[in-house]
Write an enzyme that holds these catalytic residues in place. Structure first.
Site, short mmCIF file in Angstrom:
data_model
loop_
_atom_site.label_atom_id
_atom_site.label_comp_id
_atom_site.label_asym_id
_atom_site.label_seq_id
_atom_site.Cartn_x
_atom_site.Cartn_y
_atom_site.Cartn_z
N SER A 1 69.82 84.43 -2.07
CA SER A 1 70.68 85.42 -2.70
C SER A 1 71.99 84.78 -3.14
O SER A 1 72.30 83.65 -2.73
CB SER A 1 70.97 86.58 -1.73
OG SER A 1 72.00 86.23 -0.82
N GLY A 2 72.75 85.50 -3.94
CA GLY A 2 74.02 84.98 -4.45
C GLY A 2 75.24 85.49 -3.73
O GLY A 2 76.36 85.39 -4.26
N VAL B 1 66.38 95.88 -8.23
CA VAL B 1 66.27 97.33 -8.23
C VAL B 1 67.27 97.90 -9.23
O VAL B 1 68.31 97.28 -9.50
CB VAL B 1 66.51 97.94 -6.84
CG1 VAL B 1 65.43 97.55 -5.85
CG2 VAL B 1 67.89 97.57 -6.30
N ILE C 1 58.72 80.71 9.82
CA ILE C 1 59.13 80.19 8.51
C ILE C 1 58.91 78.68 8.43
O ILE C 1 58.40 78.17 7.44
CB ILE C 1 60.63 80.51 8.25
CG1 ILE C 1 60.88 82.02 8.32
CG2 ILE C 1 61.08 79.93 6.92
CD1 ILE C 1 60.19 82.83 7.24
N ARG D 1 59.75 86.17 16.84
CA ARG D 1 59.75 85.13 15.81
C ARG D 1 59.17 85.61 14.48
O ARG D 1 58.10 86.23 14.44
CB ARG D 1 58.96 83.91 16.29
CG ARG D 1 59.04 82.74 15.30
CD ARG D 1 58.19 81.57 15.75
NE ARG D 1 58.38 80.43 14.83
CZ ARG D 1 57.47 79.52 14.56
NH1 ARG D 1 56.29 79.59 15.13
NH2 ARG D 1 57.72 78.55 13.72
N CYS E 1 64.51 84.78 13.65
CA CYS E 1 64.05 85.48 14.84
C CYS E 1 65.06 86.55 15.23
O CYS E 1 66.12 86.70 14.63
CB CYS E 1 63.90 84.52 16.02
SG CYS E 1 62.82 83.12 15.72
N ASP F 1 62.98 73.28 13.46
CA ASP F 1 64.42 73.01 13.40
C ASP F 1 65.11 73.34 14.71
O ASP F 1 66.13 72.75 15.05
CB ASP F 1 65.05 73.80 12.24
CG ASP F 1 64.81 75.28 12.34
OD1 ASP F 1 63.79 75.71 12.91
OD2 ASP F 1 65.63 76.06 11.80
#
Length: 646
Positions: A360-361, A288, A52, A49, A2, A99
């Site tokens: 993501s890493g 990309v 998810i 919001r 959010c 949550d």
């Protein structure tokens, strides 16, 4: 996920609903699915919001049983299910499956210390009506942002700077210390924004404010590098794999389609490999690349995608990407010196067309010593054996040489000691260059600041190993101010949630127990992490040199975009601000055109100028019609007024 915002009239001033609604409206891209508000005389909380988890009943704000405590949350609490079960055993009642709701009940049990129970990425605001107290908290690594300020008896906060700027009584004046930090280290400081009076809540900190009192900021967490030399390298490898599995698994909890960013580097590849093992369906991956092969990693990403059977999507970026610069500057919220924000924006846009959540890493280089600059510092540490008097003399000689002279920067660099030398390697404009860069009317204010001093004060004590000290410095600064800021703003601009399993705080605490000799081993970066990934990732992905998420701006600035850069930075609009020295900018353009790599310096100047035009030169939004906003607020507060307890 959010965007949150709010106002507390600390001297008893009534909060106008339209002000809170306007603040949240500026956060629409962070939460396009719904909005909600709590307004009660001198307190107002609001949120936008992005749905998810718990799509049906998870609308915010969320209350406790007697509605004396209310919370709005930006982020995700990954251990909420186990927390909920323990709270139910303590007789707490829940009316949602979200949550967010665990926070109000944890606060009932633990007060402000409830933050220690949370495992996730978050920035939340909690109002305790009985104590007349507002609590703000930000996650341990700074994945989610939170700005705040105190103006005319109003304490205000928001997920983004632009949210606070919707309030007509908030002034827009540059903070010159932040400007100095920007042109030294590419970003504004940890605790200050680019605008005077608007601060950032630092990572791992919480803030409380009560009526007629000043805000109190407290640090509740910090990473401590304490190597465990009693363990074998093999045992660290085994635990690293197990903890990565757990961290990725926790971040698979959601009720919407998900995927992963994939650069083809070891960090993002390890996350994709771990996700693939835990999911029954192919993972959607997004990359990309560029026509300029020196910057293009798509071949590596494709190899990983093929190895793990992902549903792979990719995009080639060309110089016409400059057409989205105005949007990027708006969404970055502050001037920002890292041009990789551009490909981050574009890969987020690509992903948002297919999913609402990605992993993501990010964080692997800081945790496991993946940057080449750690190797450089390891080599340069031998300079300490050169007598101090000799090194000082070399620095004096270097300072006498004119800018651009070969060897000038090396002589000045070698004269420095440990941490100073490390900071110098990452400095955009040195102090003497800033003296030339800034117009005399701005130079005095900028040069009074000392970004190096501020940075060095965040170093741990001298007993910490030099590598751990530098990693700590990067975690506290480069990671939170650059990497995580870039990813948050660019993903949220596209209504995309990015989860970062390598920055689970328990995973970070474990990584900090790995001896530095296992992280940087015989000049090999990320030694322990590479060992853990052998047998999981293709060998050439593990062993290939680090490339970084760079963009070929240098070439673009010399060719396709040369007129754009010159016209912008030397425009009458830019020069009339009396911030920069036009002759020096002309010199930078000339040196870059002749082959000197100054694209980062030019990009930072471009980012600053475009930001000034959008945030300082004109009103941020058209005039707002308050009547529909008031109706909207009334309907939303009515919706959230009756929690269903079960």
């Amino acid at each position: 996920m959010c965007g949150i915002a709010g106002i507390f009239g600390t001297s008893g001033q009534r909060v106008e609903p339209v002000d809170v609604v306007a603040m949240c409206d500026a956060l629409r891209s962070r939460g396009p699915d719904d909005d909600g508000y709590y307004i009660n005389n001198d307190i107002g909380l609001g949120m936008r919001r992005l749905s998810i988890i718990d799509l049906e009943t998870g609308n915010q704000p969320i209350f406790n049983e007697d509605r004396s405590i209310v919370v709005v949350l930006n982020g995700e609490i990954y251990n909420y299910r186990s927390l909920k079960q323990s709270l139910i055993k303590k007789k707490h009642s829940f009316y949602t499956e979200s949550d967010t709701e665990v926070i109000v009940h944890l606060y009932e049990e633990y007060g402000d210390q409830c933050v220690h129970q949370l495992r996730g990425m978050f920035a939340f605001a909690l109002w305790d009506n009985n104590r007349r107290k507002l609590l703000l908290a930000r996650d341990r690594l700074g994945i989610k942002p939170l700005f705040y300020g105190h103006f005319h008896g109003h304490f205000v906060f928001g997920s983004e700077l632009k949210s606070i700027l919707q309030l007509p009584w908030v002034e827009r004046q540059l903070d010159w210390n932040a400007v100095a930090h920007l042109f030294t280290f590419l970003t504004t400081p940890r605790a200050q924004s680019i605008l005077s009076g608007i601060n950032k809540l630092e990572a791992g900190h919480m803030l409380t404010v009560e009526s007629n009192r000043l805000p109190v900021v407290t640090r509740y967490w910090d990473v401590e590098f304490e190597p465990d030399y009693d363990r074998s390298e093999d045992s660290f490898v085994e635990e690293l794999r197990a903890r990565l599995e757990e961290s990725v698994r926790l971040r698979l909890i959601c009720d919407v389609p998900f995927g992963a960013f994939l650069s083809g580097g070891i960090d993002s590849s390890s996350v994709v490999a771990t996700m693939a093992r835990q999911c029954s369906q192919p993972i959607k991956t997004f990359s990309v690349g560029f026509s300029e092969q020196a910057f293009n990693e798509l071949a590596h990403a494709r190899k990983v995608a093929e190895a793990f059977g992902t549903d792979h999507h990719e995009l080639i970026l060309e110089p016409d990407v400059i057409n989205v610069l105005d949007d990027i500057v708006w969404d970055l919220d502050e001037p920002f010196g890292d041009s990789s924000a551009i490909p981050t924006y574009m890969v987020s846009k690509l992903a948002s067309q297919h999913v609402k959540v990605v992993q993501s890493g990010d964080g692997g280089d800081e945790l496991f010593a993946g940057y080449d600059r750690y190797c450089v510092e390891q080599r340069e540490r031998r300079y300490r054996y050169i007598p101090g008097m000799v090194r000082s003399l070399m620095g004096v000689v270097g300072a006498q040489l004119s800018e651009g002279t070969r060897g000038r920067n090396f002589l000045k660099h070698i004269a420095l000691n440990g941490p100073d030398r490390y900071l110098d390697a990452g400095t955009l404009f040195a102090k003497d260059s800033q003296h030339s860069l800034f117009h005399h009317s701005a130079a005095e204010a900028v040069l009074q600041a000392d970004p190096w001093k501020d940075m060095l004060e965040s170093l741990p004590d001298d007993e910490v190993h030099w590598l751990s000290a530098l990693q700590y410095l990067d975690i506290k600064n480069y990671l939170s101010l650059d990497i995580l800021t870039k990813v948050d703003r660019m993903s949220m601009a596209n209504s995309l949630e990015v989860r970062v399993p390598l920055l689970d705080h328990k995973f970070v605490e474990f990584a900090a127990t790995i001896p530095p000799e296992f992280r940087l081993h015989k000049g090999n970066t990320k030694h322990i992490f590479k060992r853990a990934m052998r047998g999981i990732l293709p060998e050439d992905i593990i062993d290939r040199p680090k490339q970084g998420f760079a963009i070929p701006l240098g070439e673009w600035f010399r060719r396709d975009l040369s007129s754009f850069v010159r016209d912008l930075l030397l425009s009458h609009t830019s020069q009339s601000r009396n911030i920069f020295n036009a002759d020096y900018i002309e010199r930078l353009l000339s040196m870059h055109g002749q082959g000197r790599p100054l694209d980062q310096q030019l990009w930072t100047l471009i980012s600053f100028e475009l930001w000034c035009r959008r945030f300082l030169d004109s009103p941020l939004f058209p005039a707002v019609d308050h009547k529909p906003l008031r109706r909207n607020w009334q309907s939303k507060i009515h919706k959230s007024a009756m929690p269903r307890v079960h």
